[in-house]
Design an enzyme around this catalytic site. Structure first.
Site, PDB file in Angstrom:
ATOM      1  N   ASP A 207       0.699  -1.306   0.121  1.00  0.00           N
ATOM      2  CA  ASP A 207      -0.067   0.120  -0.123  1.00  0.00           C
ATOM      3  C   ASP A 207       0.933   1.248   0.063  1.00  0.00           C
ATOM      4  O   ASP A 207       0.280   2.362  -0.041  1.00  0.00           O
ATOM      5  CB  ASP A 207      -0.734   0.016   1.158  1.00  0.00           C
ATOM      6  CG  ASP A 207      -1.856   1.001   1.167  1.00  0.00           C
ATOM      7  OD1 ASP A 207      -2.451   1.066   0.208  1.00  0.00           O
ATOM      8  OD2 ASP A 207      -2.387   1.584   2.287  1.00  0.00           O
ATOM      9  N   SER A 231      -7.256   5.618  -0.075  1.00  0.00           N
ATOM     10  CA  SER A 231      -7.401   4.146  -0.666  1.00  0.00           C
ATOM     11  C   SER A 231      -8.972   3.656  -0.496  1.00  0.00           C
ATOM     12  O   SER A 231      -9.667   3.923   0.430  1.00  0.00           O
ATOM     13  CB  SER A 231      -6.483   2.858  -0.015  1.00  0.00           C
ATOM     14  OG  SER A 231      -5.226   3.519  -0.172  1.00  0.00           O
ATOM     15  N   GLN A 281      -5.577  -2.019  -7.059  1.00  0.00           N
ATOM     16  CA  GLN A 281      -6.337  -1.066  -5.852  1.00  0.00           C
ATOM     17  C   GLN A 281      -6.891   0.235  -6.728  1.00  0.00           C
ATOM     18  O   GLN A 281      -6.292   0.500  -7.850  1.00  0.00           O
ATOM     19  CB  GLN A 281      -5.045  -0.350  -4.964  1.00  0.00           C
ATOM     20  CG  GLN A 281      -5.516   0.433  -3.968  1.00  0.00           C
ATOM     21  CD  GLN A 281      -4.325   0.815  -2.858  1.00  0.00           C
ATOM     22  OE1 GLN A 281      -3.322   1.385  -3.457  1.00  0.00           O
ATOM     23  NE2 GLN A 281      -4.508   0.747  -1.772  1.00  0.00           N
TER      24      GLN A 281
END
Length: 289
Positions: A207, A231, A281
């Site tokens: 991430d 996110s 993502q």
């Protein structure tokens, strides 16, 4: 092992407070919200502790629902959805202030033989040892800023070596914009032979840089006055065993952005070129006026 990695491993050692209920904490830092990779990694630890040792995680699908509050613990509730002969499925809900901040479904699989192929080819990039560290790259950019010297001097658990331009470099030089990036990373010390730990640490690192690819395509950077992001969801597939204390190349691309959202995809390769992880993502990207 540096202090930052010791602290991270301590954060991942969740407290079990009841059957299938775990509690985690955040670092003692002055941050506005919990780092998404931390929540995903802790949720995966919680799920993994309810699964037989002969089953390894092969995929996870997660949603970031609310910003996490770093000043209070996070409670992880694990739901045992299925325990089959070959596959085990868990659902994890992370809760703060009585509300869900994150949900994740994870699937675990016993080791089996099967057909094998790999269509993805690792990009041809320089050896990580020949590249400057993240600290060195950033010091060239902001080393004369006294407000950032303390941040730059902090030890970090992950050694990241950027093949591609940093978002801050592309922010200053539009010619460096690109929708593709490559980053080598590894953890700073030899880690125990625990497959779940290596997967969890890869989830944590996944991430850090993926959404940067969306920003890089537009010459934007975190910390600039005109961009805000978060996110939205995160999915990972773990294809084969690997070690997070060995170099992994994280190759990213952003195929699309629009409507205040952006999509980024990533693949992680071992130094020998084996594809070990695939990542997707979506993030909220708002340009402030």
């Amino acid at each position: 092992m540096n202090e930052a990695l010791k602290e991270l491993l301590d954060l991942l050692d969740l407290e079990q407070i009841e059957l299938d209920i775990f509690r985690g904490r955040s670092p003692e830092e002055h941050i506005q919200r919990v780092f998404g990779g931390q929540v995903a990694a802790q949720a995966l630890v919680a799920a993994g502790r309810t699964v037989p040792k002969d089953r390894n995680v092969h995929s996870l699908h997660a949603y970031f629902i609310r910003p996490g509050d770093p000043s209070i613990p996070i409670v992880y509730n694990v739901e045992r959805l299925r325990d089959g002969r070959s596959f085990t499925t868990r659902r994890v809900v992370a809760v703060q202030h009585g509300k869900a901040i994150f949900t994740m479904s994870a699937s675990f699989h016993v080791e089996e033989e099967g057909v094998t192929h790999q269509a993805s080819v690792m990009p041809d990039v320089p050896d990580p040892e020949t590249l400057p560290t993240f600290h060195e790259r950033m010091y060239e950019l902001v080393g004369d800023n006294p407000d950032l010297r303390d941040w730059l001097s902090r030890p970090r658990p992950v050694d990241a070596r950027y093949v591609s331009p940093l978002t801050w470099e592309a922010f200053r030089n539009p010619e460096l914009r690109s929708a593709e990036t490559n980053v080598w990373f590894r953890y700073h010390a030899e880690l125990p032979d625990d497959p779940l730990l290596h997967v969890v640490l890869a989830a944590y690192a996944s991430d850090f840089t993926l959404v940067d690819t969306i920003l890089l395509a537009h010459g934007m950077a975190w910390g600039s006055s005109n961009v805000m992001g978060a996110s939205l969801d995160h999915a990972m597939w773990f294809h084969r065993p690997f070690r997070a204390d060995d170099w992994l190349l994280y190759a990213h691309e952003s195929p699309w952005s629009g409507g205040a959202r952006g999509l980024a995809r990533g693949e992680m390769f071992t130094a020998s070129g084996e594809l070990v992880i695939s990542v997707v993502q979506e993030a909220m990207i708002r340009v402030m006026k």
